[in-house]
Write a protein that holds these residues in place. Sequence first.
Motif, PDB file in Angstrom:
ATOM      1  N   LEU A 192      30.501  39.230  34.950  1.00  0.00           N
ATOM      2  CA  LEU A 192      31.954  39.224  35.032  1.00  0.00           C
ATOM      3  C   LEU A 192      32.573  38.739  33.722  1.00  0.00           C
ATOM      4  O   LEU A 192      32.000  37.921  33.013  1.00  0.00           O
ATOM      5  N   ASP A 193      33.770  39.245  33.427  1.00  0.00           N
ATOM      6  CA  ASP A 193      34.522  38.739  32.286  1.00  0.00           C
ATOM      7  C   ASP A 193      35.067  37.354  32.610  1.00  0.00           C
ATOM      8  O   ASP A 193      35.194  36.967  33.778  1.00  0.00           O
ATOM      9  N   ASN A 194      35.403  36.603  31.564  1.00  0.00           N
ATOM     10  CA  ASN A 194      36.047  35.309  31.783  1.00  0.00           C
ATOM     11  C   ASN A 194      37.379  35.493  32.499  1.00  0.00           C
ATOM     12  O   ASN A 194      38.043  36.526  32.359  1.00  0.00           O
ATOM     13  N   ILE A 195      37.756  34.480  33.265  1.00  0.00           N
ATOM     14  CA  ILE A 195      38.984  34.521  34.059  1.00  0.00           C
ATOM     15  C   ILE A 195      39.841  33.321  33.695  1.00  0.00           C
ATOM     16  O   ILE A 195      39.423  32.163  33.881  1.00  0.00           O
ATOM     17  N   GLU A 196      41.028  33.553  33.189  1.00  0.00           N
ATOM     18  CA  GLU A 196      41.924  32.456  32.826  1.00  0.00           C
ATOM     19  C   GLU A 196      42.579  31.879  34.084  1.00  0.00           C
ATOM     20  O   GLU A 196      43.047  32.621  34.968  1.00  0.00           O
ATOM     21  N   CYS A 197      42.590  30.563  34.199  1.00  0.00           N
ATOM     22  CA  CYS A 197      43.231  29.916  35.340  1.00  0.00           C
ATOM     23  C   CYS A 197      44.709  30.287  35.382  1.00  0.00           C
ATOM     24  O   CYS A 197      45.374  30.366  34.345  1.00  0.00           O
ATOM     25  N   GLY A 198      45.230  30.512  36.574  1.00  0.00           N
ATOM     26  CA  GLY A 198      46.632  30.887  36.734  1.00  0.00           C
ATOM     27  C   GLY A 198      46.777  32.274  37.315  1.00  0.00           C
ATOM     28  O   GLY A 198      46.109  32.616  38.302  1.00  0.00           O
ATOM     29  N   VAL A 199      47.623  33.072  36.727  1.00  0.00           N
ATOM     30  CA  VAL A 199      47.927  34.407  37.244  1.00  0.00           C
ATOM     31  C   VAL A 199      46.678  35.267  37.332  1.00  0.00           C
ATOM     32  O   VAL A 199      46.446  35.966  38.327  1.00  0.00           O
ATOM     33  N   ALA A 200      45.846  35.255  36.308  1.00  0.00           N
ATOM     34  CA  ALA A 200      44.634  36.074  36.310  1.00  0.00           C
ATOM     35  C   ALA A 200      43.676  35.631  37.412  1.00  0.00           C
ATOM     36  O   ALA A 200      43.038  36.473  38.066  1.00  0.00           O
ATOM     37  N   ALA A 201      43.563  34.331  37.639  1.00  0.00           N
ATOM     38  CA  ALA A 201      42.645  33.833  38.660  1.00  0.00           C
ATOM     39  C   ALA A 201      43.092  34.247  40.063  1.00  0.00           C
ATOM     40  O   ALA A 201      42.253  34.489  40.940  1.00  0.00           O
ATOM     41  N   ARG A 202      44.393  34.340  40.288  1.00  0.00           N
ATOM     42  CA  ARG A 202      44.888  34.731  41.614  1.00  0.00           C
ATOM     43  C   ARG A 202      44.349  36.100  42.019  1.00  0.00           C
ATOM     44  O   ARG A 202      44.066  36.356  43.202  1.00  0.00           O
ATOM     45  N   LYS A 203      44.179  36.987  41.056  1.00  0.00           N
ATOM     46  CA  LYS A 203      43.708  38.342  41.348  1.00  0.00           C
ATOM     47  C   LYS A 203      42.279  38.355  41.882  1.00  0.00           C
ATOM     48  O   LYS A 203      41.857  39.355  42.463  1.00  0.00           O
ATOM     49  N   ALA A 204      41.559  37.272  41.688  1.00  0.00           N
ATOM     50  CA  ALA A 204      40.183  37.195  42.162  1.00  0.00           C
ATOM     51  C   ALA A 204      40.098  36.835  43.641  1.00  0.00           C
ATOM     52  O   ALA A 204      39.015  36.885  44.231  1.00  0.00           O
ATOM     53  N   PHE A 205      41.240  36.478  44.245  1.00  0.00           N
ATOM     54  CA  PHE A 205      41.263  36.056  45.644  1.00  0.00           C
ATOM     55  C   PHE A 205      41.916  37.126  46.515  1.00  0.00           C
ATOM     56  O   PHE A 205      42.463  38.105  46.007  1.00  0.00           O
ATOM     57  N   ALA A 206      41.879  36.919  47.814  1.00  0.00           N
ATOM     58  CA  ALA A 206      42.302  37.958  48.762  1.00  0.00           C
ATOM     59  C   ALA A 206      43.730  37.782  49.261  1.00  0.00           C
ATOM     60  O   ALA A 206      44.109  38.373  50.270  1.00  0.00           O
ATOM     61  N   PHE A 207      44.559  37.010  48.582  1.00  0.00           N
ATOM     62  CA  PHE A 207      45.910  36.753  49.064  1.00  0.00           C
ATOM     63  C   PHE A 207      46.753  38.030  49.026  1.00  0.00           C
ATOM     64  O   PHE A 207      46.737  38.751  48.027  1.00  0.00           O
TER      65      PHE A 207
END
Length: 468
Positions: free
Chosen positions: A26-41
Motif C-alpha cells: 500500500l502507498d503511504n496514507i496521510e492522517c486526516g482526509v486521506a485516512a478517512r478514505k481507508a474506512f467504511a464511513f
Amino acid sequence: MVVKETPMPLRPSKQVQDPLEDIRQLDNIECGVAARKAFAFPDGYRNLNHGSFGTYPAAIRSKFHRFADLSEERPDAFIRYDYPRLLDESREAIADFVHAPVDACVLISNATTGINIVLRNLVFKPGDVIIYFATIYGMLPRRRTHETLADSNKTTPAESRQVEYIYPISDNALCSAFEDVIEDIKAQGKNPRLAIYDTIASLPGVRMPFERITALCKQHGIFSLVDAAHSVGGIPIDLGKLDPDAYVTNLHKWLFVPRGCALFYVPVRNQHLMRSTLPTSHGFVPRPTGDGSAAQINPLPPGKNTAYIENYKFAGTLDNSPYLCVPAAIEWRKKLTWEGKQGEDAIYGYLENLAQKAGKIVSTKLGTEILNNDDGTLTKCFFNNVRLPLDYQQDAGGDFATAVTIAQWMSRVLVEEYDTFMAFLVHDDTWWVRLSAQIYLVEADFEWSADILEQLCARVKKGEWKKT
C-alpha cells in the motif's frame, strides 16, 4: 461392473507467500482526509466517538473476512490446527509491539473479561482490601464486579475502598490520595491486596499517572491491575518497563483490530494465580489429587506452549477471527504519515495534536473550558473534555438523575437528527462532552460538532428534553 471411487484430493499445502504482502504494498496514507478514505464511513457521517467501540480500515476488514471464511471452509482443520499457529503469530506481533515477553501475552475478547479473570482467580483472605479509583470505567462493570466479590461472603472475604477525588486534579495530588488510602487501610490492621486503575480513564477521558501508581503498588506490595481499555494503539506502551502485575487493553479500540479483541498481559511470576479462563474451558488444569481422579482428556490437539498459554487458546466456541488480525493491523499502521513522521510516531502525534485543537475549538465556541490540571497532564492523550454551557441547578434542578436523563436525551438526538455521536458525562455537578480524536478526523469535524453542541444545549435550556 466395479465402479472405482475417485480418491479425495489432499488438502492444499499451506501457502508460503507473505500474508501481509498486500498491506506492505500500500502507498503511504496521510492522517486526516486521506485516512478517512481507508474506512467504511458513508458520506456525511462523522465518527466522533471512536473511543467507545473503535473501528478498522477496509484493508483489515478483508483479512477479517478471510479468516472467517477459512474457518467455515474446513472447520476442524482450521480451528484445531491452523488457528493455534495463527494465534501464536498474533501473540508474537502484539508482544513485540508492547515490548513484552510473548509468554506473558494472551488474547481475550475485551478488557472487562480480563478484569473479571483477575478478580475471580485471586484468592482473598479476611482483611484483604481491593482499592479502586473514583472514576473507574463509568463506575459500572468493573466496579460492580469487585464490589460483588467484596460484598459476598460466599465468594471472597475481601473489602473494597475507593480513592476519592474530583477532576481536575494534579498527578501529585492523585498519587497522594492513593497513598493516604493505603496508609489508612494499614492503620486499621488490614492488607491493601489489590489496586485497580486506568491508563486513560473513560469518562471523563483523561490520562492517569498510571506509571507512578504502578510504582507505588510495587513499593507497597500491592497487586497492580491496570485497566488499560484505552491505551495500546493510542499512546506508547512499554510493558517491560512498566512491569505491572496484570494489564488488560482492548485492541479493537485504538489499534484498528476488529471487535472484540484485547491483550491480557500477566508476567510469568503471576501466572500461577490465574488458574482459569473466563469461562473455564478445555485448557483448565485441575489441582492434582494424588489418585489420578483429576486427570482429564483435552479434545483439542496438544500445543507447544506453556500450560498457561494453552489455557487461553480455546475458551469456548467463538469466532476469534479478530485475534488473527493483529499482525495486519500493526503492519497497516506503518503506512500512516503526518508532518514527516511515519507509523506510530505519526499516529500518536496526530491524535494528541488534534485532541488539543478540538478542545480549543469546541470550548471557544461554547464559551467554556477544557478539563485539565495546571500541569496539563490530563490531556496528554487522544481525548479532551469540554464543559457544556448548562446550569446544574437551573437545567436539572440540582438532581443527578435528571442530569443523566438530559445527557441521554442529547445522545439520542445526536444519533437520530445529526447522524453522529459524542459521549456526555456528569462530573462534579457539571456536564462535559468527551472529544475523541482519530486519524480520519480533521479540525473541520470539530468545528461542525461545536455548532451542533451549541444548538443542542440551547434546546436543553428550552426544556425540549422533557417532551420525549
